[in-house]
Design a protein around this motif. Structure first.
Motif, PDB file in Angstrom:
ATOM      1  N   ARG A 191      -1.360  10.214   6.039  1.00 39.90           N
ATOM      2  CA  ARG A 191      -2.636  10.372   5.333  1.00 39.90           C
ATOM      3  C   ARG A 191      -3.024   9.089   4.602  1.00 39.90           C
ATOM      4  NH1 ARG A 191      -2.288  16.496   2.734  1.00 39.90           N
ATOM      5  NH2 ARG A 191      -3.535  17.476   4.372  1.00 39.90           N
ATOM      6  N   GLY A 192      -2.264   8.013   4.851  1.00 38.89           N
ATOM      7  CA  GLY A 192      -2.506   6.769   4.138  1.00 38.89           C
ATOM      8  C   GLY A 192      -2.699   5.605   5.070  1.00 38.89           C
ATOM      9  N   SER A 193      -1.683   4.759   5.182  1.00 41.45           N
ATOM     10  CA  SER A 193      -1.824   3.480   5.882  1.00 41.45           C
ATOM     11  C   SER A 193      -2.168   3.629   7.358  1.00 41.45           C
ATOM     12  CB  SER A 193      -0.518   2.677   5.738  1.00 41.45           C
ATOM     13  OG  SER A 193       0.574   3.402   6.279  1.00 41.45           O
ATOM     14  N   HIS A 194      -1.738   4.739   8.010  1.00 41.58           N
ATOM     15  CA  HIS A 194      -1.962   4.906   9.453  1.00 41.58           C
ATOM     16  C   HIS A 194      -2.719   6.195   9.762  1.00 41.58           C
ATOM     17  CE1 HIS A 194       1.117   1.807   9.391  1.00 41.58           C
ATOM     18  NE2 HIS A 194       0.865   1.550  10.655  1.00 41.58           N
ATOM     19  N   ALA A 195      -3.575   6.600   8.837  1.00 41.68           N
ATOM     20  CA  ALA A 195      -4.308   7.860   9.019  1.00 41.68           C
ATOM     21  C   ALA A 195      -5.138   7.859  10.304  1.00 41.68           C
ATOM     22  CB  ALA A 195      -5.206   8.117   7.813  1.00 41.68           C
ATOM     23  N   ALA A 196      -5.649   6.695  10.695  1.00 41.55           N
ATOM     24  CA  ALA A 196      -6.484   6.623  11.902  1.00 41.55           C
ATOM     25  C   ALA A 196      -5.674   6.904  13.163  1.00 41.55           C
ATOM     26  CB  ALA A 196      -7.137   5.243  12.000  1.00 41.55           C
ATOM     27  N   ASP A 197      -4.353   6.708  13.104  1.00 45.10           N
ATOM     28  CA  ASP A 197      -3.494   6.912  14.266  1.00 45.10           C
ATOM     29  C   ASP A 197      -2.617   8.147  14.105  1.00 45.10           C
ATOM     30  OD1 ASP A 197      -4.381   4.567  15.482  1.00 45.10           O
ATOM     31  OD2 ASP A 197      -2.968   3.360  14.335  1.00 45.10           O
ATOM     32  N   ALA A 198      -3.025   9.068  13.270  1.00 42.52           N
ATOM     33  CA  ALA A 198      -2.140  10.178  12.963  1.00 42.52           C
ATOM     34  C   ALA A 198      -2.896  11.496  12.878  1.00 42.52           C
ATOM     35  CB  ALA A 198      -1.406   9.901  11.649  1.00 42.52           C
ATOM     36  N   ALA A 199      -2.176  12.519  12.550  1.00 40.93           N
ATOM     37  CA  ALA A 199      -2.750  13.842  12.283  1.00 40.93           C
ATOM     38  C   ALA A 199      -1.826  14.503  11.275  1.00 40.93           C
ATOM     39  CB  ALA A 199      -2.833  14.664  13.563  1.00 40.93           C
ATOM     40  N   TRP A 200      -2.359  15.432  10.514  1.00 41.83           N
ATOM     41  CA  TRP A 200      -1.540  16.124   9.511  1.00 41.83           C
ATOM     42  C   TRP A 200      -1.764  17.617   9.640  1.00 41.83           C
ATOM     43  CZ3 TRP A 200      -0.575  19.525   5.791  1.00 41.83           C
ATOM     44  CH2 TRP A 200       0.508  19.299   4.941  1.00 41.83           C
ATOM     45  N   PRO A 201      -0.721  18.433   9.694  1.00 46.25           N
ATOM     46  CA  PRO A 201       0.689  18.040   9.711  1.00 46.25           C
ATOM     47  C   PRO A 201       1.080  17.434  11.059  1.00 46.25           C
ATOM     48  CG  PRO A 201       0.509  20.404  10.029  1.00 46.25           C
ATOM     49  CD  PRO A 201      -0.882  19.903   9.733  1.00 46.25           C
ATOM     50  N   ALA A 202       2.185  16.707  11.081  1.00 44.47           N
ATOM     51  CA  ALA A 202       2.688  16.143  12.334  1.00 44.47           C
ATOM     52  C   ALA A 202       3.141  17.274  13.249  1.00 44.47           C
ATOM     53  CB  ALA A 202       3.851  15.199  12.048  1.00 44.47           C
TER      54      ALA A 202
ATOM     55  N   ARG B 292       0.832  -1.207   0.000  1.00 46.18           N
ATOM     56  CA  ARG B 292       0.000   0.000   0.000  1.00 46.18           C
ATOM     57  C   ARG B 292       0.867   1.257   0.000  1.00 46.18           C
ATOM     58  NH1 ARG B 292      -4.845   2.237   4.000  1.00 46.18           N
ATOM     59  NH2 ARG B 292      -4.874   4.293   3.029  1.00 46.18           N
ATOM     60  N   ASN B 293       1.949   1.237   0.791  1.00 48.03           N
ATOM     61  CA  ASN B 293       2.835   2.396   0.822  1.00 48.03           C
ATOM     62  C   ASN B 293       3.503   2.605  -0.539  1.00 48.03           C
ATOM     63  OD1 ASN B 293       2.776   1.329   3.794  1.00 48.03           O
ATOM     64  ND2 ASN B 293       3.401   3.453   3.923  1.00 48.03           N
ATOM     65  N   GLU B 294       3.911   1.504  -1.180  1.00 51.14           N
ATOM     66  CA  GLU B 294       4.531   1.605  -2.503  1.00 51.14           C
ATOM     67  C   GLU B 294       3.542   2.211  -3.503  1.00 51.14           C
ATOM     68  OE1 GLU B 294       7.662  -2.163  -2.359  1.00 51.14           O
ATOM     69  OE2 GLU B 294       5.599  -2.518  -3.045  1.00 51.14           O
ATOM     70  N   ALA B 295       2.292   1.767  -3.430  1.00 47.38           N
ATOM     71  CA  ALA B 295       1.271   2.278  -4.350  1.00 47.38           C
ATOM     72  C   ALA B 295       0.997   3.754  -4.108  1.00 47.38           C
ATOM     73  CB  ALA B 295      -0.011   1.461  -4.194  1.00 47.38           C
ATOM     74  N   ASP B 296       0.883   4.131  -2.838  1.00 45.18           N
ATOM     75  CA  ASP B 296       0.598   5.535  -2.523  1.00 45.18           C
ATOM     76  C   ASP B 296       1.772   6.447  -2.868  1.00 45.18           C
ATOM     77  OD1 ASP B 296      -1.950   5.018  -1.701  1.00 45.18           O
ATOM     78  OD2 ASP B 296      -1.520   5.042   0.456  1.00 45.18           O
ATOM     79  N   GLU B 297       2.977   5.901  -2.786  1.00 42.21           N
ATOM     80  CA  GLU B 297       4.149   6.684  -3.193  1.00 42.21           C
ATOM     81  C   GLU B 297       4.099   6.966  -4.692  1.00 42.21           C
ATOM     82  OE1 GLU B 297       8.997   6.244  -3.372  1.00 42.21           O
ATOM     83  OE2 GLU B 297       7.890   5.039  -1.920  1.00 42.21           O
ATOM     84  N   LEU B 298       3.717   5.956  -5.467  1.00 41.87           N
ATOM     85  CA  LEU B 298       3.574   6.170  -6.907  1.00 41.87           C
ATOM     86  C   LEU B 298       2.473   7.194  -7.178  1.00 41.87           C
ATOM     87  CD1 LEU B 298       4.240   5.518  -9.824  1.00 41.87           C
ATOM     88  CD2 LEU B 298       2.738   3.512  -9.665  1.00 41.87           C
ATOM     89  N   ARG B 299       1.384   7.126  -6.402  1.00 44.24           N
ATOM     90  CA  ARG B 299       0.312   8.117  -6.561  1.00 44.24           C
ATOM     91  C   ARG B 299       0.818   9.533  -6.246  1.00 44.24           C
ATOM     92  NH1 ARG B 299      -3.022   3.713  -3.836  1.00 44.24           N
ATOM     93  NH2 ARG B 299      -4.345   2.905  -5.519  1.00 44.24           N
ATOM     94  N   ALA B 300       1.692   9.643  -5.221  1.00 41.95           N
ATOM     95  CA  ALA B 300       2.264  10.945  -4.883  1.00 41.95           C
ATOM     96  C   ALA B 300       3.091  11.476  -6.045  1.00 41.95           C
ATOM     97  CB  ALA B 300       3.128  10.832  -3.623  1.00 41.95           C
TER      98      ALA B 300
END
Length: 938
Positions: A560-571, A156-164
């Protein structure tokens, strides 16, 4: 009678010896078994969130001391924010792609493996390394979501990096072009700025003549009717290997240049052109004499051409080198004229391009392995380093070499291979620093510099450092020529080199496949599956993304991807070593400013590197390395944590066996303080036995005011990430405020008063609050010790880390109490010094054998008198007489003439006054059989 049995002696299972190395692994296992991290998260649900985003360590090799510093600092911050009441998740991460892992696979299995095999072995290797490092991080007492870390190699991280990548391409930041990039021959790839280090090396430094080709133009430039004779313009360089690729010369438009006639004819003639300011030094260096014929500004020489210095040696060099103007030309060394090989220098490239040179016209004979193309005249097939002496010899044969000498200088090296690298023009994908994106809002450089202004820096000097790096950096080379990395999944037209018109749509389709099957899905993808009949016109781009793009986009792929539920943006915070101003801080800032227009963090914290006790860098060759695993296995990870917390991380962190011994001693003092507190609370139930504020003795209320002040100070220091003063304050509180003062005075009341008396319960009430506060304040740093003690303070509790900092009973007169007792402590210090003098002289044994008389001026007299008979308990003497005096404080000490009480050890005149108890004093009789002695203050 055995009076010892009548005392309230301390009792606790909390051992004096921590035995940390043996016992800490048990707490690590217990935390996992009890799912402590998950319990903390549940306890903080709904609270304001604080996010420290983990900069991923690289999944290669065992952790070292630098890793330990980094992870423990992060752990202290997360735990201190948690205890302050925040929901502070900590998701550890790992950087998993990139060349170091590929190199490990090559070492083990050889080069030339199929791509699929390299990727499979690299993924397995990274997985193994993550497991090893994770085990060691846990051993350090670091709490986090170890069951669900983020890995840049997760599909998932690899895919989202390509999306970025697709997003910044759409926004207009990405372009493809020929440009000199940092190139390592051993890596066979471009390098990021952060992958370059500098080391000394010796190279031939040469002065080379470029013969005149356009004498009429030169005559006009120097204001002469004609050029009388032949001559040359002279350059100086430390890279002879670039001479075959020379295509231009650079002069500064405002510098004065001289036409010099030399007395001794040379192969190139009798005239020289060089900067006027360098004439004397250069002629002396070349063993020539001459005089200046004419001068002109560099501006007058613009576009005048000269012959290549190897033209007489081989017709393949029969070309001209024109002069271009360059503000970067200096006069510190050399001749004031710079030789320009646009394929092998950033400034050279920019100068030639800005003067109309097309990419196709740039001469670039150096191949990826460091050898010249076989078609290069004279030197084809040689490595550039082997060619250096041959080029020097060829210039000499051509009569254009004025001087050659060896020069020791600082030069670029690959941080992995420690070998020299070069700038090399290759066709790469770039993120443009000064491109105006389609959406507007400023260039990437402008956005990043604005973002730096909005960021808090700890320490503050980090701001200027990052600002300078962003202000001066070239375009970012995004592409790499590797196999183990996220693909730049573009379809490129075979003839035009243009991207497919449906590139954004195609990137998403590829990303969906990668999300299911990892980056391997791109390797196995047949273009016809996505392009149909167009497939024959396009080829798959083979480049992978710079690994700094992997970690630099985790704000997008993780927060904003794999751990969005445990995070906030910006850090709220990024925390790494000071080298990351040009690494992760840098790449994260650039990617976020492209994607979001602002930084991905509110604050940046940097720590220094570890050095030995003599300030030397840790090195295996010096034998001064200390492995965190060894420290944990011998002294305990707690000692490592205390060392890190007590060291100013903003500079270098010194460590040695001697330094660690001092840390061990500091730990023992803290542990002994905790043991005393716990031992004297063994029979105390705060819920039923705590006394009210009105019933508490004044010194106990002072202890609470003192602890509240400590908590405020340390809480503020934690909030500012200032751990070494917080640790020093904790140590001082334990050893001086408690150990040397409050607890020292309290022993008599705790041990000798009736077990359930107000006097004793008042002390225990204060101790209970002090213990609660102290354990929670120290828990972020001494996590294992705090957890061990908390299990005794709060039996059955899962962990101390679900708690918040203690709420102490408010003392309305706190300031007055603190002022009053600060002065009393000062006066007590004077008494203690006097007692020590008498003890040293043999006048008394313990201080309780002493009787003192204090002659005090009015203010001090009133202060001490307010304590009544309790003054002797504060001073720990058997009698304290107080007298008014007009002069300075005077203290008289005499040994007591009375008998020593066998129970409390005070020397009192009423020892034996009760015939039934002939060996003890009157107050001990009252404490044993009566209503207890009258005490009010201490």
């Amino acid at each position: 009678m055995d009076y010892k049995k009548t005392l309230n002696l301390p009792d606790t299972p909390f051992p004096m010896r921590g035995d940390l190395a043996k016992r800490e692994p048990g707490w690590v296992a217990a935390w996992e078994e009890k799912r402590v991290y998950q319990a903390i998260r549940a306890a903080r649900q709904g609270r304001p969130r604080f996010v420290l985003h983990d900069g991923p360590p690289y999944a290669n090799g065992d952790i070292h001391l630098g890793h330990a510093v980094n992870k423990i600092l992060k752990d202290i911050i997360v735990k201190s924010r948690t205890l302050a009441g925040f929901d502070a998740p900590y998701v550890p991460g790992w950087d998993c792609h990139g060349m170091p892992i590929e190199i490990q696979i090559e070492k083990k299995y050889g080069k030339g493996l199929p791509v699929a095999e390299v990727q499979a072995k690299a993924r397995a290797y990274a997985t193994e390394q993550v497991a090893r490092q994770m085990k060691d991080f846990k051993r350090l007492g670091v709490l986090g979501d170890w069951d669900n870390p983020y890995l840049t190699m997760n599909p998932r991280n690899e895919a989202d990096e390509l999306r970025a990548l697709g997003s910044i391409l759409e926004k207009g930041f990405v372009f493809r072009g020929l440009k000199p990039v940092n190139w390592c021959f051993d890596c066979g790839s471009a390098l990021a700025e952060a992958e370059v280090e500098y080391a000394d090396r010796t190279d031939p430094a040469i002065d080379v003549a470029f013969p005149f080709a356009d004498k009429p133009a030169l005559a006009k430039a120097f204001g002469l009717p004609a050029i009388d004779g032949e001559g040359a313009i002279v350059i100086w360089t430390t890279t002879p290997w670039t001479i075959p690729s020379n295509q231009a010369l650079n002069v500064h438009p405002e510098i004065d240049y001289a036409l010099v006639r030399v007395n001794t004819p040379q192969a190139w003639g009798t005239l020289l052109i060089l900067a006027r300011e360098r004439v004397e030094a250069c002629l002396q260096k070349w063993d020539l004499e001459g005089e200046i014929v004419a001068t002109c500004k560099g501006l007058a020489l613009d576009h005048i051409a000269f012959h290549h210095p190897l033209a007489r040696k081989d017709p393949g060099y029969g070309r001209l080198s024109p002069i271009y103007l360059g503000d970067y030309v200096t006069l510190d060394t050399g001749t004031g004229i710079v030789h320009s090989a646009p394929a092998y220098g950033i400034e050279d490239f920019i100068s030639c391009k800005s003067n109309g040179m097309a990419d196709a016209d740039i001469i670039s004979p150096v191949m990826g392995d460091g050898r010249y193309a076989s078609t290069l005249p004279l030197f084809g097939g040689l490595t550039i380093w082997d060619a250096n002496p041959r080029i020097v010899a060829a210039l000499e044969e051509a009569g254009t070499l004025l001087k050659v000498e060896k020069l020791r200088h600082s030069y670029m090296h690959c941080w992995r291979h420690k070998t020299a690298i070069i700038y090399r023009a290759t066709s790469q994908w770039f993120a443009g620093m000064d491109i105006l994106p389609a959406e507007g809002g400023g260039t990437l450089r402008e956005r990043a510099l604005q973002g730096i202004e909005a960021t808090r820096f700890y320490p503050s000097w980090g701001k200027a450092r990052l600002h300078a790096m962003i202000a001066n950096r070239p375009d970012w080379t995004l592409s790499r020529q590797r196999q183990w990395g996220v693909p730049m999944a573009f379809f490129v037209h075979k003839e035009t080199g243009e991207l497919h018109p449906r590139t954004p749509e195609l990137i998403e389709q590829v990303a969906q496949r990668i999300e299911q099957g990892g980056i391997e899905a791109w390797q196995t993808l047949d273009p016809r599956e996505l392009l149909g009949d167009e497939a024959s016109m396009y080829e798959k781009n083979r480049d992978t993304l710079d690994v700094w793009f992997d970690s630099g986009t985790t704000h997008q792929t993780v927060l904003r991807g794999s751990h969005a539920a445990d995070a906030a943006w910006p850090a709220d915070l990024y925390l790494e070593g000071s080298d990351q101003h040009r690494g992760w801080f840098h790449s994260s800032l650039l990617t976020s400013c492209m994607l979001n227009g602002e930084p991905p963090y509110k604050g940046l914290l940097t720590h220094g590197f570890t050095v030995d006790g003599q300030g030397r860098k840790m090195s295996k060759s010096l034998g001064n390395t200390l492995a965190p695993q060894k420290i944990s296995d011998t002294l305990g990870a707690e000692i490592l944590r205390l060392w890190i917390a007590s060291t100013d991380y903003s500079g270098e962190l010194s460590i040695s066996d001697e330094i660690l011994k001092r840390v061990v001693e500091a730990y023992r003092r803290i542990r002994n303080t905790l043991r005393f507190l716990l031992a004297n609370l063994s029979d105390f139930d705060a819920a039923t036995q705590a006394v009210s504020d009105a019933q508490m003795f004044e010194i106990d209320r002072y202890a609470l005011a003192m602890t509240a002040r400590l908590q405020d100070e340390i809480g503020a220091l934690y909030e500012r990430y200032e751990f070494h003063p917080a640790t020093a304050r904790l140590q001082t509180f334990c050893s001086e405020d408690l150990g040397a003062f409050y607890l020292d005075i309290l022993k008599d009341r705790l041990y000798t008063s009736a077990p359930g008396s107000v006097a004793r319960r008042s002390a225990q009430t204060a101790l209970w609050h002090v213990t609660q506060a102290l354990l929670k304040l120290m828990a972020p740093i001494l996590s294992f010790t705090a957890e061990e003690a908390w299990a005794l303070v709060s039996p059955g509790a899962t962990t101390i880390f679900t708690e918040v900092f203690h709420t102490l009973p408010l003392q309305q007169d706190a300031d007055a109490l603190l002022d009053k007792w600060a002065r009393i402590r000062g006066l007590r210090g004077e008494v203690t010094r006097k007692l020590e003098e008498v003890r040293a002289a043999g006048g008394i044994g313990s201080s309780l054998q002493a009787e003192i008389d204090i002659y005090a001026p009015a203010a001090d007299h009133a202060l001490l008198a307010s304590l009544g008979d309790d003054l002797r308990f504060v001073l720990i003497v058997s009698r304290a007489g107080l007298h008014a005096a007009d002069g300075e404080l005077r203290i008289e000490v005499a040994p007591s003439s009375h008998h020593k009480c066998e129970r409390c050890w005070h020397w009192r005149e009423d020892v034996g006054a009760d015939p039934a108890q002939p060996e003890i004093c009157g107050r001990c009789v009252a404490n044993l059989a009566g209503t207890g002695e009258p005490r009010e203050f201490a």
